[in-house]
Design an enzyme around this catalytic site. Structure first.
Site, PDB file in Angstrom:
ATOM      1  N   LYS A 107       0.859  -1.188   0.000  1.00  0.00           N
ATOM      2  CA  LYS A 107       0.000   0.000   0.000  1.00  0.00           C
ATOM      3  C   LYS A 107       0.885   1.225   0.000  1.00  0.00           C
ATOM      4  O   LYS A 107       2.021   1.175   0.500  1.00  0.00           O
ATOM      5  CB  LYS A 107      -0.901   0.019   1.249  1.00  0.00           C
ATOM      6  N   GLY A 219     -21.181   6.029   1.830  1.00  0.00           N
ATOM      7  CA  GLY A 219     -20.270   6.382   0.748  1.00  0.00           C
ATOM      8  C   GLY A 219     -21.026   6.465  -0.555  1.00  0.00           C
ATOM      9  O   GLY A 219     -22.038   5.765  -0.747  1.00  0.00           O
ATOM     10  N   GLY A 221     -18.919   6.908  -3.575  1.00  0.00           N
ATOM     11  CA  GLY A 221     -17.797   6.974  -4.507  1.00  0.00           C
ATOM     12  C   GLY A 221     -17.838   5.777  -5.436  1.00  0.00           C
ATOM     13  O   GLY A 221     -18.895   5.192  -5.687  1.00  0.00           O
ATOM     14  N   ASN A 222     -16.671   5.395  -5.934  1.00  0.00           N
ATOM     15  CA  ASN A 222     -16.592   4.321  -6.923  1.00  0.00           C
ATOM     16  C   ASN A 222     -17.218   3.011  -6.426  1.00  0.00           C
ATOM     17  O   ASN A 222     -18.048   2.409  -7.122  1.00  0.00           O
ATOM     18  CB  ASN A 222     -15.117   4.110  -7.299  1.00  0.00           C
TER      19      ASN A 222
HETATM   20  P1  NAD Z   1     -14.134   7.364  -3.234  1.00  0.00           P
HETATM   21  O1  NAD Z   1     -13.147   8.415  -2.879  1.00  0.00           O
HETATM   22  O2  NAD Z   1     -14.518   7.180  -4.662  1.00  0.00           O
HETATM   23  O3  NAD Z   1     -15.475   7.599  -2.410  1.00  0.00           O
HETATM   24  C1  NAD Z   1     -15.511   7.767  -1.040  1.00  0.00           C
HETATM   25  C2  NAD Z   1     -16.929   8.148  -0.660  1.00  0.00           C
HETATM   26  O4  NAD Z   1     -17.014   8.179   0.758  1.00  0.00           O
HETATM   27  C3  NAD Z   1     -17.389   9.514  -1.148  1.00  0.00           C
HETATM   28  O5  NAD Z   1     -18.711   9.418  -1.599  1.00  0.00           O
HETATM   29  C4  NAD Z   1     -17.340  10.387   0.112  1.00  0.00           C
HETATM   30  O6  NAD Z   1     -18.287  11.439   0.053  1.00  0.00           O
HETATM   31  C5  NAD Z   1     -17.702   9.358   1.154  1.00  0.00           C
HETATM   32  N1  NAD Z   1     -17.282   9.722   2.512  1.00  0.00           N
HETATM   33  C6  NAD Z   1     -16.087  10.187   2.946  1.00  0.00           C
HETATM   34  N2  NAD Z   1     -16.120  10.418   4.272  1.00  0.00           N
HETATM   35  C7  NAD Z   1     -17.364  10.084   4.704  1.00  0.00           C
HETATM   36  C8  NAD Z   1     -18.009  10.081   5.955  1.00  0.00           C
HETATM   37  N3  NAD Z   1     -17.381  10.470   7.060  1.00  0.00           N
HETATM   38  N4  NAD Z   1     -19.320   9.680   6.003  1.00  0.00           N
HETATM   39  C9  NAD Z   1     -19.964   9.284   4.896  1.00  0.00           C
HETATM   40  N5  NAD Z   1     -19.386   9.244   3.679  1.00  0.00           N
HETATM   41  C10 NAD Z   1     -18.109   9.628   3.575  1.00  0.00           C
HETATM   42  O7  NAD Z   1     -13.549   6.001  -2.622  1.00  0.00           O
HETATM   43  P2  NAD Z   1     -13.833   4.512  -3.100  1.00  0.00           P
HETATM   44  O8  NAD Z   1     -12.861   4.162  -4.171  1.00  0.00           O
HETATM   45  O9  NAD Z   1     -15.279   4.298  -3.352  1.00  0.00           O
HETATM   46  O10 NAD Z   1     -13.372   3.709  -1.805  1.00  0.00           O
HETATM   47  C11 NAD Z   1     -14.188   3.613  -0.635  1.00  0.00           C
HETATM   48  C12 NAD Z   1     -13.590   2.623   0.333  1.00  0.00           C
HETATM   49  O11 NAD Z   1     -13.419   1.367  -0.310  1.00  0.00           O
HETATM   50  C13 NAD Z   1     -12.218   2.957   0.901  1.00  0.00           C
HETATM   51  O12 NAD Z   1     -12.129   2.426   2.207  1.00  0.00           O
HETATM   52  C14 NAD Z   1     -11.263   2.199  -0.014  1.00  0.00           C
HETATM   53  O13 NAD Z   1     -10.033   1.950   0.618  1.00  0.00           O
HETATM   54  C15 NAD Z   1     -12.067   0.946  -0.224  1.00  0.00           C
HETATM   55  N6  NAD Z   1     -11.717   0.195  -1.422  1.00  0.00           N
HETATM   56  C16 NAD Z   1     -11.806   0.753  -2.659  1.00  0.00           C
HETATM   57  C17 NAD Z   1     -11.490  -0.006  -3.767  1.00  0.00           C
HETATM   58  C18 NAD Z   1     -11.632   0.531  -5.167  1.00  0.00           C
HETATM   59  O14 NAD Z   1     -11.412  -0.245  -6.096  1.00  0.00           O
HETATM   60  N7  NAD Z   1     -12.029   1.769  -5.359  1.00  0.00           N
HETATM   61  C19 NAD Z   1     -11.064  -1.333  -3.609  1.00  0.00           C
HETATM   62  C20 NAD Z   1     -11.018  -1.879  -2.325  1.00  0.00           C
HETATM   63  C21 NAD Z   1     -11.348  -1.105  -1.241  1.00  0.00           C
END
Ligand code: NAD
Length: 428
Positions: A107, A219, A221-222
């Protein structure tokens, strides 16, 4: 990121220690696997747009590579810490092992806030990160990927710097690249879809019809967006979504009993996954406090935002209707909250199994990049489904057989595989 009173790495080590005891691992193997094999902490000087030079702090942690090159994302966050990166690298080792892909765990991170950086400044951080690590990462050593607040664009800047330094094309150095530039079809959907593949299998096992279920998601996000889309496609209804509001510096939950429409919400979201409150109200959403998503009368909870969101202080507020908790985010549940979830009889799909779709598809991307031959999207998603489904059943079967909590069963499988690889290599 550091959260008051909770150290993510101590949490990762505590989870490991518990399973090391179940497995009766010898002291050397325990010592080896409790800590990263290698850690890099370095400065990245960047000339900012206003002419000043600012020094950013960067990290890369390679937890274990006995099963293959390290694999893991790079996060840009103002509260990034070495301990968080260590914890996430450790979880990547277990994640790759639990879905049985030939990769180890790594990481990376940079302490910075992309909200306050221009594109040029972000590019300089990416190039600086690679300049510091060009000899310690690469297709056969350590393969980075995007994570919180980093994107395909960041990966291309990093790839370009790596290829400039090494004088050749190495698309297998990094994953999460845009399709057409060495990226894989299906990568954008992979993590969210993977979460839903495991939810689908869990419901099947519990004898619950997905069409009779509702879900609440933290959340937007993605991960959350694609999980919402696929879960809706297979017949479920998402009634609540929580996200972070950049302007207010606070979280809000958005509830609509008729169901959340992911595409509609995307059209009123900023690029960081924050939803516009006024526009959401106009579309019939109730705007509630940030932690309301946790209290909804739904069958499924999906934390897909950040770590340490379900704790001893708020876990008792989880509704009695909740049957399944699928951890889209990394480390969203503290060990104390786990005990409460167990008492409530909630079926937990642990993070490193539920969200392993991303790394599984990254592995497919790396394979395709190294071959320079790319698969159709249907083929990628079908392979993803079969990997996730097989991993889910291996874990749930062990959990049933040995009467283990799902998280412990997943750890037992993953740690056994990594420990065996270390033994096979003669390390311990
Ligand atoms: P992202 O940045 O696309 O989205 C994050 C989301 O979380 C946003 O909508 C943001 O508004 C919201 N958020 C942030 N703080 C918040 C809070 N206090 N309360 C409510 N919502 C909140 O991130 P992502 O890629 O969707 O990743 C989300 C999680 O999944 C992370 O923990 C990441 O490590 C994990 N993850 C992501 C992937 C991937 O492929 N993208 C893979 C494995 C794990």
């Amino acid at each position: 990121m550091a959260i008051k009173g909770v150290n993510a790495f101590e949490m990762a080590q505590a989870q490991f220690d518990k399973v090391a005891a179940i497995l009766d691992l010898d002291p050397a193997t325990r010592e080896l696997l409790r800590w990263p094999l290698r850690e890099y902490s370095f400065a990245i000087p960047v000339r900012m747009d206003d002419g000043r030079v600012k020094i950013f702090r960067g990290f890369r942690v390679q937890h274990n590579d006995a099963r293959g090159p390290s694999k893991g994302g790079i996060r840009f966050h103002p509260q990034e810490t070495l301990d968080t990166v260590r914890a996430l690298a450790t979880w990547m080792t277990w994640k790759c092992a639990v879905v049985d892909i030939p990769l180890g765990g790594g990481k990376g991170g940079v302490i910075c806030d992309p909200h306050h950086l221009s594109q040029r400044e972000q590019e300089q951080i990416c190039r600086g990160w690679v300049r510091q690590l060009a000899r310690n990462v690469g297709p056969v050593a350590d393969v980075p990927a995007p994570d919180v607040m980093t994107s395909g664009q960041h990966m291309l800047w990093m790839l370009d710097e790596f290829e400039t330094i090494h004088g050749g094309h190495y698309p297998g150095f990094i994953t999460g690249k845009p399709v057409g530039m060495g990226g894989s079809e299906g990568r954008t959907e992979a993590t969210g879809y993977g979460v839903v593949f495991t939810i689908r299998e869990a419901l099947r096992e519990l004898g619950i019809d997905v069409a009779q279920t509702r879900a609440s998601v933290q959340g937007f996000g993605n991960v959350a967006q694609y999980a919402i889309r696929l879960y809706t496609q297979i017949g479920g209804k998402v009634t609540c979504v929580a996200c972070w509001d950049q302007t207010d510096q606070a979280a809000y939950s958005f509830r609509r009993e008729a169901g959340v429409d992911a595409d509609q919400l995307v059209s009123i979201s900023d690029r960081f996954g924050g939803i516009d409150k006024a526009k959401a109200k106009a579309l019939g959403y109730e705007v509630l406090p940030g932690d309301s998503w946790l209290e909804q009368p739904v069958e499924i909870l999906v934390p897909a935002a950040l770590e340490n969101q379900i704790r001893a202080d708020n876990a008792p507020r989880i509704h009695a209707k909740v049957k399944v908790l699928a951890e889209g985010a990394n480390g969203p549940t503290t060990p104390e909250a786990d005990t409460i979830l167990q008492e409530k009889g909630i079926f937990v799909i642990p993070d490193f199994l539920a969200n392993a779709g991303g790394v599984t598809c990254s592995y497919f991307e790396q394979v395709q990049s190294n071959m320079n031959f790319f698969w159709e999207k249907d083929e990628v998603l079908a392979r993803l489904d079969s990997k996730m489904t097989a991993a889910f059943h291996a874990v749930s079967e062990l959990a049933r057989k040995r009467k283990l909590f799902m998280r412990d069963a997943a750890y037992v499988i993953a740690i056994n595989r990594v420990a065996q690889a270390c033994r096979d290599r003669g390390w311990v």
